[in-house]
Design a protein around this motif. Structure first.
Motif, PDB file in Angstrom:
ATOM      1  N   VAL A  78       0.831  -1.260  -0.031  1.00  0.00           N
ATOM      2  CA  VAL A  78       0.019  -0.065   0.080  1.00  0.00           C
ATOM      3  C   VAL A  78       0.976   1.323   0.034  1.00  0.00           C
ATOM      4  O   VAL A  78       0.627   1.968  -0.675  1.00  0.00           O
ATOM      5  CB  VAL A  78      -0.837  -0.090   1.137  1.00  0.00           C
ATOM      6  N   ALA A  79       2.185   1.267   0.688  1.00  0.00           N
ATOM      7  CA  ALA A  79       2.802   2.496   0.750  1.00  0.00           C
ATOM      8  C   ALA A  79       3.345   2.661  -0.649  1.00  0.00           C
ATOM      9  O   ALA A  79       3.640   3.783  -1.064  1.00  0.00           O
ATOM     10  CB  ALA A  79       4.087   2.325   1.765  1.00  0.00           C
ATOM     11  N   ARG A  80       3.836   1.589  -1.174  1.00  0.00           N
ATOM     12  CA  ARG A  80       4.400   1.801  -2.749  1.00  0.00           C
ATOM     13  C   ARG A  80       3.304   2.118  -3.634  1.00  0.00           C
ATOM     14  O   ARG A  80       3.627   2.997  -4.589  1.00  0.00           O
ATOM     15  CB  ARG A  80       4.795   0.419  -3.122  1.00  0.00           C
ATOM     16  N   ALA A 106       2.250   7.669   3.344  1.00  0.00           N
ATOM     17  CA  ALA A 106       3.734   7.526   2.800  1.00  0.00           C
ATOM     18  C   ALA A 106       3.970   8.807   2.347  1.00  0.00           C
ATOM     19  O   ALA A 106       5.077   9.421   2.525  1.00  0.00           O
ATOM     20  CB  ALA A 106       3.533   6.793   1.484  1.00  0.00           C
ATOM     21  N   ALA A 107       2.908   9.761   2.104  1.00  0.00           N
ATOM     22  CA  ALA A 107       3.174  11.119   1.660  1.00  0.00           C
ATOM     23  C   ALA A 107       3.733  11.844   2.995  1.00  0.00           C
ATOM     24  O   ALA A 107       4.192  12.997   2.797  1.00  0.00           O
ATOM     25  CB  ALA A 107       1.737  11.858   1.074  1.00  0.00           C
ATOM     26  N   LEU A 108       2.769  11.752   4.114  1.00  0.00           N
ATOM     27  CA  LEU A 108       3.282  12.376   5.238  1.00  0.00           C
ATOM     28  C   LEU A 108       4.527  11.708   6.182  1.00  0.00           C
ATOM     29  O   LEU A 108       4.783  12.162   6.950  1.00  0.00           O
ATOM     30  CB  LEU A 108       2.122  12.372   6.010  1.00  0.00           C
ATOM     31  N   GLY A 109       4.629  10.503   5.771  1.00  0.00           N
ATOM     32  CA  GLY A 109       5.713   9.900   6.439  1.00  0.00           C
ATOM     33  C   GLY A 109       5.468   9.354   7.977  1.00  0.00           C
ATOM     34  O   GLY A 109       6.120   9.420   8.720  1.00  0.00           O
ATOM     35  N   ARG A 110       4.055   9.262   8.179  1.00  0.00           N
ATOM     36  CA  ARG A 110       3.616   9.055   9.519  1.00  0.00           C
ATOM     37  C   ARG A 110       2.265   8.220   9.513  1.00  0.00           C
ATOM     38  O   ARG A 110       1.343   8.390   8.319  1.00  0.00           O
ATOM     39  CB  ARG A 110       3.730  10.208  10.315  1.00  0.00           C
ATOM     40  N   HIS A 111       1.606   8.045  10.546  1.00  0.00           N
ATOM     41  CA  HIS A 111       0.208   7.614  10.681  1.00  0.00           C
ATOM     42  C   HIS A 111      -0.781   8.800  11.190  1.00  0.00           C
ATOM     43  O   HIS A 111      -0.134   9.812  11.446  1.00  0.00           O
ATOM     44  CB  HIS A 111       0.116   6.583  11.884  1.00  0.00           C
ATOM     45  N   GLU A 142      -7.236  -0.264  -0.881  1.00  0.00           N
ATOM     46  CA  GLU A 142      -6.888   0.144   0.475  1.00  0.00           C
ATOM     47  C   GLU A 142      -5.955   1.489   0.234  1.00  0.00           C
ATOM     48  O   GLU A 142      -6.198   2.363   0.932  1.00  0.00           O
ATOM     49  CB  GLU A 142      -5.799  -1.050   1.245  1.00  0.00           C
ATOM     50  N   THR A 143      -5.262   1.497  -1.020  1.00  0.00           N
ATOM     51  CA  THR A 143      -4.693   2.655  -1.430  1.00  0.00           C
ATOM     52  C   THR A 143      -5.608   3.917  -1.573  1.00  0.00           C
ATOM     53  O   THR A 143      -5.291   4.872  -1.311  1.00  0.00           O
ATOM     54  CB  THR A 143      -3.684   2.416  -2.600  1.00  0.00           C
ATOM     55  N   MET A 144      -6.702   3.282  -2.181  1.00  0.00           N
ATOM     56  CA  MET A 144      -7.680   4.245  -2.703  1.00  0.00           C
ATOM     57  C   MET A 144      -8.312   5.135  -1.241  1.00  0.00           C
ATOM     58  O   MET A 144      -8.465   6.234  -1.118  1.00  0.00           O
ATOM     59  CB  MET A 144      -8.971   3.668  -3.370  1.00  0.00           C
ATOM     60  N   HIS A 145      -8.399   4.169  -0.243  1.00  0.00           N
ATOM     61  CA  HIS A 145      -8.951   4.871   1.258  1.00  0.00           C
ATOM     62  C   HIS A 145      -7.754   5.570   1.829  1.00  0.00           C
ATOM     63  O   HIS A 145      -7.946   6.672   2.292  1.00  0.00           O
ATOM     64  CB  HIS A 145      -9.033   3.395   1.985  1.00  0.00           C
ATOM     65  N   VAL A 146      -6.402   5.120   1.688  1.00  0.00           N
ATOM     66  CA  VAL A 146      -5.569   6.017   2.121  1.00  0.00           C
ATOM     67  C   VAL A 146      -5.599   7.462   1.562  1.00  0.00           C
ATOM     68  O   VAL A 146      -5.287   8.459   2.238  1.00  0.00           O
ATOM     69  CB  VAL A 146      -4.157   5.347   2.193  1.00  0.00           C
ATOM     70  N   ASP A 181      -2.002  18.531   0.967  1.00  0.00           N
ATOM     71  CA  ASP A 181      -2.110  19.583   0.088  1.00  0.00           C
ATOM     72  C   ASP A 181      -3.662  20.171   0.305  1.00  0.00           C
ATOM     73  O   ASP A 181      -4.367  20.284  -0.523  1.00  0.00           O
ATOM     74  CB  ASP A 181      -2.204  18.874  -1.421  1.00  0.00           C
ATOM     75  N   PRO A 182      -3.530  20.958   1.485  1.00  0.00           N
ATOM     76  CA  PRO A 182      -4.769  21.525   1.892  1.00  0.00           C
ATOM     77  C   PRO A 182      -5.296  22.509   0.747  1.00  0.00           C
ATOM     78  O   PRO A 182      -6.542  22.862   0.707  1.00  0.00           O
ATOM     79  CB  PRO A 182      -4.695  22.028   3.103  1.00  0.00           C
TER      80      PRO A 182
END
Lengths: 997, 99
Positions: free
Chosen positions: A647-649, A947-952, A847-851, A989-990
């Motif tokens: 998912v991260a990839r 992955a974009a934010l590097g955090r949960h 799952e990626t769609m959800h993230v 990207d607000p």
């Protein structure tokens, strides 16, 4: 072979022996035997241990009402069945039978200690005996009780058998093929009706099979029976045996369970084991007969104590005498005939104990002629014997006093407490019952269905009465069906009429408190338990039933209900009808889950909807997840990747270059017509009038209560045509809701609604390179940002296929959704993969769609909302048209509760270092050190690694959450309390800069 | 299983083809904004729940897909009659007298 087989008696086939094993010992029986009759022929009465007290038990009945002789049977792996009734299961070659509820073995059982401690297990013991100390419950009492309780052991393997299902329409269904049922079927069939006759036994005849000596219309019973069955066949009557009517449903629908193979030595390949019939009959005749009641006295459950009618059946139908020396105890004339038949077959009748003072004259004469000691006005006060009854104590009753008790030696005690009309099916129809004082029995009263009840089922006794009544019922049904027919009397010589009385527990000179006088054998409920329940405040029979568990076992009180009622009504001091009868519910006998499931198992349990691209996903190693009935690609792991890594990839590839996603499951509804825009204005919160052709808008759908029901992007393709998308799971619901308003509230609107979910395959392309991948394939649409800006829709061609092309984004990246006719979906997918190869196009799953959507704070209806969330709660007030006069749910948004402060509102949640993944569904509290129960503020709705934010990061619904930005809250989880800060839900990207390309 | 007469298809068919859709003759107000909170609450939530004749909506969802109305006895579960959406509540006493 066996010592208790009587020559010249019975209907079993002596020419064919059948071997089987019982607890590892090999036995021989005859074709036509049941397990019980074959074991009884070897003198084996002990067949199991009881549920609660582990008391030794033997068969008490000879049919499906049997409460004691429950055994495990097996035909090999996966084909083990617990609680088979030994009295109903026919022998088959190689049948493996094991007794139940015993350890280490049936004759010596450690659990029998419960019997000595019976004072601990009295009525309601669940609620009082094991209460203290509190901590003992989890660690000591419950594990021990659980280990000791239960009937049989459950099967461990998947059931490999097949189960079938059919519908049947018939003019007349006759339930029960005893004398009344056969007479009814014959009368109706002769009049020209189309008739179905069924019976739960292997052969038809009912009580006639146990009474060969009566003469009907000049012929011996069995000869008469054969003649009638042959005529039924000639008249084309559908005859079904081994078939049980399990339930009687609305408008004469009767459910039948037909056992097809359990009696066969060798099962044909692929033959179904059982078949469920759903029968719709114009008329129904219920001829279910009556069930014999036990008498209630101390030790009435010892092996060797059984119903007199059962003993008569074992003798006449199976050619087995149940003992050499019998005592009969009865309150009904019928047991005399059992005694006479047994005496004539060589069983010594030590005594007939009649609880009534004056036996019928002719019966007394017959007893005398056979030299049988007749003790009228007597009672039985106890029995002796460990694994088999050895003697019975009889005593005189006079003026309410029990005197002159003495023991009479015997090896079987045959009891009869009268007969209960079998009205289970009638009661399923909501037909009412009425207590008959003379018969001391409930009889059918008002019927809600087109049904007739015949024979012993409505309290009649004796063959001439029941046969003639069956004939009358058949005639009545035929006339109701429009045929002409005349009733006729069916004459019987050597009839066996009878009457009797109904008792509470029998009088005794012993201590009633020590009597083990069983009412419900299967659940080990004694007369004392029922009286205790009444003393402790239970007044309604329904409460007595639940407190004592009387009638709650798998036999559903077939033998115990009336005895229980008589004792309860005596204890309460009211007449039986005032105390009431418990409700009968289907199924009539225990029925396998397989029969109910029928063909609907495995892949046929429910459909699996697959998209046109499913096969590609499967061949490319996708992991799948179910989404409503759909199977959707969840993620596409590469070698060595787990879900998190994949998912991260996929997330990174989509944000950095381009990802491709199968969105075909999205619900799609075409809203078309001159009034389409007005309809859309009324249904959705958003304004639609000014939406230009070729433009799209996020649409929000509320219920009339103001809560979010669904959402999706909606494109306007023409003045009068909207392409509506819905959530995957909501498609059918939304269409139903739209149809409801259109048909019933606004029938004046000229609009058509068409579900097009499966007509279109939908592929989403997202990422900065999405246009570069797509553009070379598009014909008929300028793809430049100016000509085709965000939130556009166009009809064009993509990869040569006619397409509805949307520029929309559920990821925050440049995004397109391409709809092509479903049959071209796979080809389009492959064309896009080819075109995207130079950009390392990455297929991603749900799952990626959800993230990706959560990073943008986009909600998933049903995950971030729960049916109590308003647009304001979910940060979607911008989607509500402020100037609209009305839309579904608008008025509710002004309801006091929906504008009150303290509503749960959707916010972001960030833990300190971002390393913790908060559990979805975890509760949120303000202070983790407050005393329990804690005040809960809300719960986590979505939680992912970005992955974009590097955090949960997470989203949550929190009371007053919009006012709490920046505040710290706590999320208790199994590994401890986690502090988290409340944020907005625009995580990535607000400003939406990434869309502007 | 009940048998239900669809007034549009004019056929009596098994319950499996139909879906229940709540009490009938509850009309959505023409101008909801004009209603008081109490009136709107009554429209949204308050239902008669009678013992006896209940006027209710059904949909022939696996057939013609039309919504229609029915009178059903909640004690016996029997359908007394079915009629098309938009038609007035039938006078059951007169209907019985006529039959």
């Amino acid at each position: 072979m066996s010592t208790y087989r009587v020559s010249g008696k019975g209907r079993v086939n002596r020419g064919e022996t059948v071997r089987f094993t019982f607890d590892g010992t090999s036995y021989e029986g005859y074709r036509g035997d049941t397990i019980a009759s074959a074991l009884l022929a070897h003198g084996v009465h002990l067949m199991g241990r009881s549920f609660k007290y582990h008391r030794p038990r033997g068969p008490v009945a000879a049919g499906t009402e049997e409460p004691n002789a429950l055994v495990g049977t097996s035909r090999g792996k996966g084909r083990f069945e617990p609680n088979t009734r030994a009295t109903a299961q026919e022998l088959r070659r190689g049948l493996t039978v094991e007794s139940q509820n015993k350890w280490p073995n049936l004759k010596f059982d450690v659990g029998g200690i419960n019997d000595r401690m019976y004072m601990l297990f009295s009525a309601g013991f669940y609620y009082k005996t094991f209460m203290w100390p509190r901590s003992f419950w989890d660690r000591v009492y419950e594990p021990i009780i659980r280990a000791a309780a239960g009937l049989g052991r459950p099967p461990e393997d998947l059931d490999p058998d097949r189960y079938a299902s059919r519908y049947l329409h018939t003019d007349l269904l006759v339930v029960g093929a005893g004398p009344a049922g056969i007479a009814a079927a014959l009368a109706a069939a002769r009049a020209g009706a189309e008739v179905t006759l069924m019976d739960e036994h292997a052969e038809m005849g009912g009580s006639l099979l146990s009474d060969p000596d009566v003469t009907i219309e000049g012929a011996p019973a069995w000869e008469w029976l054969a003649t009638q069955l042959a005529e039924l066949d000639r008249l084309g009557v559908r005859r079904m045996t081994r078939t049980t009517a399990i339930g009687y449903y609305h408008q004469n629908m009767v459910g039948l369970c037909e056992k097809l193979t359990d009696h066969l030595d060798d099962v044909p390949a692929d033959a179904p084991r059982e078949r469920m019939w759903r029968v719709r009959a114009n008329r129904v005749v219920l001829a279910q007969g009556a069930l014999e009641k036990p008498l209630v006295f101390d030790g009435n459950d010892r092996p060797g104590v059984m119903l007199a009618g059962a003993a008569q059946t074992y003798l006449n139908r199976y050619g087995v005498k149940v003992g050499d020396r019998a005592v009969i105890v009865t309150s009904h004339d019928s047991a005399y005939y059992a005694a006479f038949d047994l005496a004539d077959a060589g069983t010594r009748i030590a005594a007939i104990v009649d609880t009534r003072d004056t036996p019928r004259d002719d019966l007394a004469q017959e007893a005398k002629r056979r030299g049988i000691d007749l003790l009228a006005g007597h009672t039985v006060t106890g029995t002796s014997g460990r694994l088999r009854v050895k003697s019975v104590r009889v005593a005189r009753v006079s003026g309410g006093k029990v005197t002159d008790g003495r023991a009479v030696a015997c090896d079987c005690l045959l009891m009869c407490g009268g007969w209960t009309p079998s009205l289970h099916l009638f009661s399923h129809t909501k037909g009412t019952l009425k207590f008959d004082d003379a018969l001391q029995a409930f009889l059918p009263d008002y019927s809600a269905e087109d049904c007739h009840i015949a024979g012993a089922g409505r309290g009649l006794w004796g063959y001439e009465a029941t046969l003639s009544d069956g004939n009358a019922a058949g005639v009545a049904a035929a006339v109701a069906l429009g045929h002409e027919a005349q009733e006729s009397r069916i004459e019987v010589q050597g009839d066996r009429p009878g009457t009797g009385v109904t008792h509470k527990e029998l009088p005794t000179d012993g201590q009633p408190g020590r009597a083990r006088a069983f009412v419900d054998f299967q659940n080990d409920v004694t007369a004392k338990d029922i009286r205790l329940a009444v003393r402790e405040g239970m007044r309604s029979i329904e409460h007595v039933k639940r407190y004592t568990t009387n009638g709650m076992a798998t036999d559903q009180g077939k033998m115990s209900n009336i005895n229980g009622l008589m004792i309860a009504s005596d204890a309460v001091g009211k007449a039986p009808p005032q105390v009431g009868l418990t409700t009968f519910r289907p199924p009539y006998t225990p029925t396998t889950f397989g029969t109910f499931a029928g063909y609907h198992r495995g892949g046929h349990f429910e459909v699996t909807r697959k998209t046109p691209i499913d096969a590609w996903a499967e061949s490319h190693g996708a992991a799948f997840e179910p989404v409503s009935l759909w199977r959707r690609a969840w993620y596409f792991p590469k070698a060595g990747e787990d879900m998190d890594a994949a998912v991260a990839r996929e997330c990174a590839a989509t944000r950095n270059s381009v990802g491709i996603f199968d969105a075909s499951t999205l619900g799609k509804i075409e809203v078309q017509g001159p009034d389409a825009v007005e309809f859309m204005n009324r249904m959705y919160t958003n304004p639609w009038t000014k939406l230009g052709i070729g433009r799209a808008r996020y649409g929000l759908l509320l219920g009339e209560d103001g809560f979010i029901r669904d959402d999706g992007v909606i494109g306007r393709l023409a003045q009068d045509l909207f392409h509506v998308t819905t959530t995957t799971g909501g498609a059918a619901r939304v269409l139903t809701m739209m149809e409801d308003y259109l048909q019933t509230e606004w029938p004046d609107l000229d609009v058509w609604l068409t579900s097009t979910t499966e007509q279109w395959a939908t592929i989403a392309l997202n990422g900065p390179n999405a246009r570069r991948v797509l553009e070379p394939l598009v014909e008929g649409q300028d793809m430049s940002a100016e000509a085709f800006p965000h939130m556009s829709v166009a009809e064009c061609r993509v990869a040569g296929f006619p397409a509805r092309l949307f520029r929309i984004s559920f990821t925050g990246e440049l995004g397109f959704e391409i709809n092509v006719p479903a049959r071209h979906g796979l080809a389009l997918w492959e064309a896009l993969m080819k075109s995207g190869a130079q950009y390392d196009i990455c297929p991603y799953g749900t799952e990626t769609m959800h993230v990706l959507r959560a990073e943008k704070g986009f909600i998933i209806v049903g995950q971030d909302t729960d049916g109590t969330v308003t647009p304001g709660d979910a940060n979607l007030s911008w989607a509500v048209g402020k100037k609209k006069p009305d839309f579904v749910g608008m008025r509710s948004l002004a309801r006091p509760d929906l504008v009150a402060p303290g509503r749960k509102q959707l916010v972001g949640l960030m833990t300190g270092d971002g390393k913790v993944k908060l559990e979805e569904g975890a509760q949120i509290v303000a202070d983790p050190n407050q005393p329990k129960p804690m005040k809960m503020l809300g719960h986590v709705t979505s939680s992912y690694y970005s992955a974009a934010l590097g955090r949960h990061f997470a989203m949550a619904l929190i009371e007053g959450g919009h006012e709490m930005e920046g505040r710290e809250v706590y999320v208790p989880m199994p590994d401890g309390n986690h502090a988290a800060k409340i944020t907005t839900t625009a995580f990535y990207d607000p400003e939406g800069e990434r869309l502007k390309v | 299983m009940l048998l239900i007469h669809c007034p549009y298809c004019d056929e009596t068919l098994p319950e499996l083809e139909f879906a229940y859709a709540g009490e009938a003759h509850i009309e959505r107000p023409k101008d909801p904004s004009a209603l008081s909170d109490e009136e709107w609450r009554d429209f949204l939530f308050i239902r008669t729940n009678p013992k006896g004749t209940h006027y209710e909506r059904w949909r022939h969802v696996h057939g013609c897909a039309r919504y229609f109305n029915a009178a059903r006895d909640t004690v016996s579960d029997k359908f007394l009659t079915t009629y098309r959406a938009g038609e007035a509540r039938p006078d059951l006493d007169r209907k019985e007298a006529a039959e």
